[in-house]
Each structure stands twice: as structure tokens, then as C-alpha cells.
Design an enzyme around this catalytic site. Sequence first.
Site, short mmCIF file in Angstrom:
data_model
loop_
_atom_site.label_atom_id
_atom_site.label_comp_id
_atom_site.label_asym_id
_atom_site.label_seq_id
_atom_site.Cartn_x
_atom_site.Cartn_y
_atom_site.Cartn_z
N ASP A 94 -9.34 29.43 43.84
CA ASP A 94 -10.46 28.51 44.00
C ASP A 94 -11.80 29.21 44.20
OD1 ASP A 94 -9.19 26.08 43.57
OD2 ASP A 94 -8.44 25.98 45.61
N ASP A 151 -5.80 22.05 39.23
CA ASP A 151 -7.15 22.24 39.75
C ASP A 151 -7.82 23.47 39.15
OD1 ASP A 151 -5.16 21.10 41.38
OD2 ASP A 151 -6.40 21.15 43.16
N1 GLY Z 1 -8.26 21.82 44.88
C1 GLY Z 1 -7.53 21.27 45.96
C2 GLY Z 1 -7.67 19.81 46.11
O1 GLY Z 1 -8.18 19.12 45.24
O2 GLY Z 1 -7.24 19.33 47.14
#
Ligand code: GLY
Length: 369
Positions: A94, A151
Site C-alpha cells: 500500500d 486493492d
Molecule cells: N486497502 C485496504 C482496505 O480497503 O481496507
Amino acid sequence: MLDRYKSALKKAEEKYRRSAAAAAAAGILPYKSGDGCWQESPFDGNGWWTGGFWPGLMWQFYVFGGDEFFLAEARRTEAILTEEFRRFTALNHDVGFMYLLSCGADEKLTGNAQAGVDTLHAASLLMGRFNPRGFFRAWNGPDQKGLAIIDCMMNLSLLFRASRRTEDPRFAAAARIHADTTLREFLRPDGSVSHIIEFDPATGARVRELGGQGVAPGTQWSRGQAWGLYGFTLAWLNTGDRRYLDAAERIAGNFIAHIRPDGLTDCDFCQPAETDRIDNMAGAIAACGLLELEKTTGREEYRLAALKLTDALLDKCCDWTDRQCGLLTRCTASYRDDGAGCHTNIVYGDYFLTEALAKLAGTDPMLWL
Ligand code: GLY
């Protein structure tokens, strides 16, 4: 009509001018509103994946109104995030979310050279997570070597951008390998997407689908659908590869079919009918993706769906008072409450609602590219 979104953005900017001052005075990087204050992330301190959304919000408001307070607040929190490079252990795939909206935005909007270097640093960290068997490893746990998640499609923009900046194709090549794996293994025939797929990290063979933050394996966690929609749209915009646009349109079609009659978004499109579990962050993310899709395809249905989502959030789920610091209500991190927030205000809900308003008002600096 446009004025509605511009004035909502103005009201959001005014609310944030008051409430962000409290975060600056406390010296924190906010994650959510609670008990009338900003609260920090419950997990991993300032290394939690959501850290970029606060500076991203500040950049959106700075571009909209030009108030230097927001620039200073973006830079204050950008420095908190670059400190995390040294701790390193909390960072995962992320880094795209974290550093595109902080350092990446700073370089894009002000030409800050150090911010450009820091964005490349983040891209190099993401490259270090590439498994040549075909995917980016999502998380760091010893049992998570083979996990990839939907994601990550949003994080790939960091790599496409790094290839453009350095004229070195390696970053983009790895991003395309991951996007192709996602196309093959995550996208289902009905246009929905899986949240987590486990691969054998030594061979790349698919092992199984996991349930993640939705109801169960095989269901449709709505935020995952929104990440897929916006993420494949970004992959198309970054590469011009029509397969990614087709994927984005299939995911969009499925998402649109599941928007509730009241315009809000269930946490999982397959949740039991009697469950009242909303995730407004999914609706805000999808609105942003749909507006980008409308821009690139010219298809009015995407704009109409984005307006339905945005109008519902503005009409039913914004707290314009100072009783809570943030704006968007009924945000839910996970279908099963994992401590990250359920039916509350969470910072990335405010970020994506603001991005959607900025797109509609014509001020969005498009920080993902
Ligand atoms: N990227 C993690 C979430 O959307 O919770």
C-alpha cells in the site's frame, strides 16, 4: 448543477480549515473521527496503509482554494510518512496509497524535487515486493508470502509513474504482469472481483480464494469492487491497454447494478438482506472511478451512476457540524468489525468524497497519475 458540487467542496474546505487545525496542534496523522476529536490509526501507527489520505485531502483543498494552511498541513504529514521509510517493517504494497497522495502530490503540484525522490523511493519499495511468478506480495506476515489483493490495482500507478519519471521500463513491466494476473485470477464472469487470492509463492500456481474484508470467499466486498473499478481504469489510463478498460467497464456494470435504491452502498453486495451494513467509502471510491471512466469513454451512464452515489452521500451521510471532525458518516472498514471502524467517519471516505466533488467541480489535480 455544477454549483452544487462546488459549494459542497467549499463547505468541506471550510469545515476542514477548522478541524485540521486541531490535528496540526496535536501533531497527529488522523485516521478517523471519534469523541469529537481526530484519532490516530488503531494499527501500525503512522505506517498504516491509510496515511496518505490526510495529505491527499490537504492537497485537494489547497488546489481548490489556494489556502497555504493546507499546503503546510500536507507537508507536515508528508514528513511523518517519509519517517516510515526508516522503520520500514510496517510498510507493505500500500505504499502506492501512502506516497502517491503525499510525496507524489507534492512533486506534481509544486515541483518539490525531494518529494520526487521520495516518491521514487516508495516505488522501489513496491518493486521489492514483486514476486516474478506474477504478483506483488500484499502483506508481511510469515504466512502471507503468496497473498495478492485487488486493492493493489490502485498501487500500480506508483510504478507506472516511476517508469515515466526514470524512463526505465522495469517498474511498468512488473505492474503489467501483476495487472494481467489480476485480470486472469480475480475478475469473475459476472464482473465482480475477488478480494484475496493466495498463490504458491514458489511456482505462482493459484492455491485458493480467501474471504478478506467481505462476508466470505466468493462474495462481493463492495470496497474491493470499487478498488477494481478504479484500479483497472487507472491501468488503462497508464497503459492504453484495452483489456484493462474492458475489465473496468465490466466491474463498473456489476457495481452499478448493485447500487442501493437510496444511492448508498452495502458493505458486501452478497450480505444477507436483513443486514444493515453500509460502507460509504466504497460508494465514494466508485464515484471517482466512474467519473474517470465517463471521461475516457464518453458514456453518460457512468456519470449518472457517479452522480447518484455522490448525491446520496451529500444528502444523507455528511456531517457538516463541528460535532465530529470529519465529514462522511457510515464508513465501514470490514464487514466483520475488526477494530478499524464500523459506521463511522474514516479519513479515506472524506478523501474520495472530496476527490469526487473536485472532479465534478473541475479542480481535481488527479493525484493517481
Ligand atoms: N486497502 C485496504 C482496505 O480497503 O481496507
